[in-house]
Design an enzyme around this catalytic site. Structure first.
Site, PDB file in Angstrom:
ATOM      1  N   ASP A 155       8.116   2.127  -0.709  1.00 49.12           N
ATOM      2  CA  ASP A 155       7.603   1.119   0.150  1.00 49.12           C
ATOM      3  C   ASP A 155       6.839   0.702  -1.528  1.00 49.12           C
ATOM      4  O   ASP A 155       4.978   1.082  -1.714  1.00 49.12           O
ATOM      5  CB  ASP A 155       6.266   0.801   1.414  1.00 49.12           C
ATOM      6  N   LYS A 190       2.971  -9.070  -1.445  1.00 50.29           N
ATOM      7  CA  LYS A 190       2.287  -9.445  -1.904  1.00 50.29           C
ATOM      8  C   LYS A 190       2.428  -9.489  -3.061  1.00 50.29           C
ATOM      9  O   LYS A 190       2.764 -11.376  -3.159  1.00 50.29           O
ATOM     10  CB  LYS A 190       0.897  -8.405  -1.961  1.00 50.29           C
ATOM     11  N   TYR A 216      -0.025   3.250   5.056  1.00 48.77           N
ATOM     12  CA  TYR A 216       0.445   2.127   5.666  1.00 48.77           C
ATOM     13  C   TYR A 216       2.542   1.077   5.396  1.00 48.77           C
ATOM     14  O   TYR A 216       2.547   0.591   3.729  1.00 48.77           O
ATOM     15  CB  TYR A 216      -0.425   1.051   5.394  1.00 48.77           C
TER      16      TYR A 216
END
Ligand SMILES: *Cc1c(COP(=O)(O)O)cnc(C)c1O
Length: 428
Positions: free
Chosen positions: A239, A267, A144
């Protein structure tokens, strides 16, 4: 436990917010039931609107690596808020956090701050495409990278093929530039390079996958991708939205010793505020506007509150490197405890773990890519999830999520959790 007030709040939310939530996985669709509405949180615990206390294994999906309402972050926010919350002009704070991030992460000279992980990944592939003057990217099934169009792609038919949109609204034109590969399958990636010679701008990958459960890269897989990228003048994008500032102070690049050309963050880097970032060596970053031709911008990018929270978080991680070994030890302890009680109760399972990322799959076979991750028994997971919730342990409401371990967890919390899993296992 009672969820009366949560249910009522959810019903009210559904009237004015699609599905009652601002991000789909919060809606409990894959486990059933109504979402818990949180009122406050401190350290490793959530307190919901019905007065229940839960041990939190989501931690805002990663950012709260040092616990909720972490004092240095809260204090930084309170102080900054008094000085004005947004200017649309440069601040010294932005340079301070950029310099610290550049010193912590290997192989980067410059970093650009944005507002989410989605924005970071979206901007990273635009930069890669502009820099290489090529259109196509390779992504891996089950990874994702946020919800931007280029990433909402599923496998088309045939072994070597263009992807097809997996959400209405993503155009076929966009989908044709995203090639899909299987995680941990180097031969698959090599064949995509052969079929698309000199057309691939970048490979984007979660260096340790965390969005199909936790899936570690197989020995040699990332090294192989690095080599393929070097051989084909393609950029390797890590990522690190989940792994960054979690697996090590320098993220997966540091832990695994592999060099990425562009790294994306989110995050943890925002300490719980909306922050993302992407970073690379000078040669690549200087391609960005206003220095270079690739456009990217943001009214609230580098926002002083967000930067203050992020800086306080990074400073804490930087000043106490033992955090990462503590997290590793706590998560290893949890892994051992869970395996023991699941074995004692004869529950078929596989546990994957890298550092403080861990996932429990109700499947006897190894879980190493999206297809093997899909094999898990979802009915067992649902019972497991709701059983743990009743015991006061909150894990992500989906079998495809990693648990996010926080340093605020004590060994008593971990033992409590293992005992809860023992109890719940008897009814699985
Ligand atoms: C969460 C996540 C994203 C998206 O970040 P948002 O801040 O939710 O947009 C991207 N990549 C990975 C690996 C993630 O875990």
């Amino acid at each position: 436990m009672l969820y009366q007030r949560s249910s009522q709040l959810f019903a009210e939310a559904e009237k004015v917010i699609p599905g009652g939530v601002n991000s789909p996985v919060r809606a409990f669709k894959s486990v059933g039931g109504t979402p818990i509405f949180v009122k406050s949180a401190k350290g490793a615990y959530l307190f919901d609107e019905d007065g229940n206390k839960l041990i939190d294994y989501i931690n805002s999906w990663g950012p709260m690596i040092l616990g909720h309402a972490y004092e240095p972050v809260v204090n930084a926010l309170v102080e900054k808020a008094k000085l004005g919350t947004s200017f649309g002009m440069p601040t010294a704070l932005e340079t301070e956090i950029a310099a610290l991030a550049v010193s912590m992460v290997p192989n980067i000279d410059k970093i650009r701050f944005v507002n989410s992980g989605t924005e970071a990944c979206m901007s990273a592939i635009r930069l890669a495409r502009g820099y290489t003057k090529r259109d196509k990217i390779i992504k891996f099934a089950g990874c994702y990278h946020g919800h931007s169009d280029s990433f909402l792609i599923q496998a088309g038919s045939g072994a070597i093929t263009f992807g097809s949109p997996n959400s209405p609204g993503v155009t076929a034109g966009t989908a044709k530039d995203t090639l899909l590969a299987n995680y941990n399958d180097l031969a698959n990636v090599a064949s995509l390079f052969e079929a698309n010679k000199d057309e691939i701008a970048a490979i984007i990958i979660e260096p340790v996958a965390g969005n199909m459960g936790c899936i570690p890269p197989k020995e040699g897989f990332l090294e192989g991708l690095r080599q393929l990228c070097d051989d084909n003048n393609t950029l390797l994008i890590f990522d690190e939205v989940m792994t960054g500032f979690r697996l090590a102070s320098g993220g997966a690049q540091e832990l695994l010793g592999i060099k990425a050309d562009i790294a994306c963050f989110g995050k943890v880097i925002g300490g719980g505020l909306p922050v993302g970032a992407f970073a690379a060596r000078n040669e690549i970053m200087n391609y960005l506007a206003p220095l270079g031709p690739v456009y990217q911008a943001g009214t609230l990018s580098g926002n002083p509150l967000a930067m203050a929270a992020g800086l306080a978080m990074l400073q804490s991680l930087h000043s106490d490197k033992a955090i990462f070994s503590r997290l590793e030890e706590k998560t290893a302890y949890l892994e051992k405890g869970i395996a023991k009680v699941l074995n004692n109760n004869k529950i078929i399972h596989t546990i994957n773990r890298v550092g403080s990322m861990i996932s429990v799959h109700f499947d006897a076979n190894p879980v190493f890519d999206f297809n093997s991750a899909k094999n898990g028994d979802n009915d067992t997971f649902k019972k497991f999830f709701h059983g743990l919730l009743k015991e006061g342990v909150y894990i992500a409401p989906s079998a495809y999520e990693t648990w996010f371990i926080t340093d605020a967890l004590t060994y008593e919390d971990l033992d409590f959790t293992i005992n809860a899993i023992d109890k719940v296992s008897k009814d699985l």
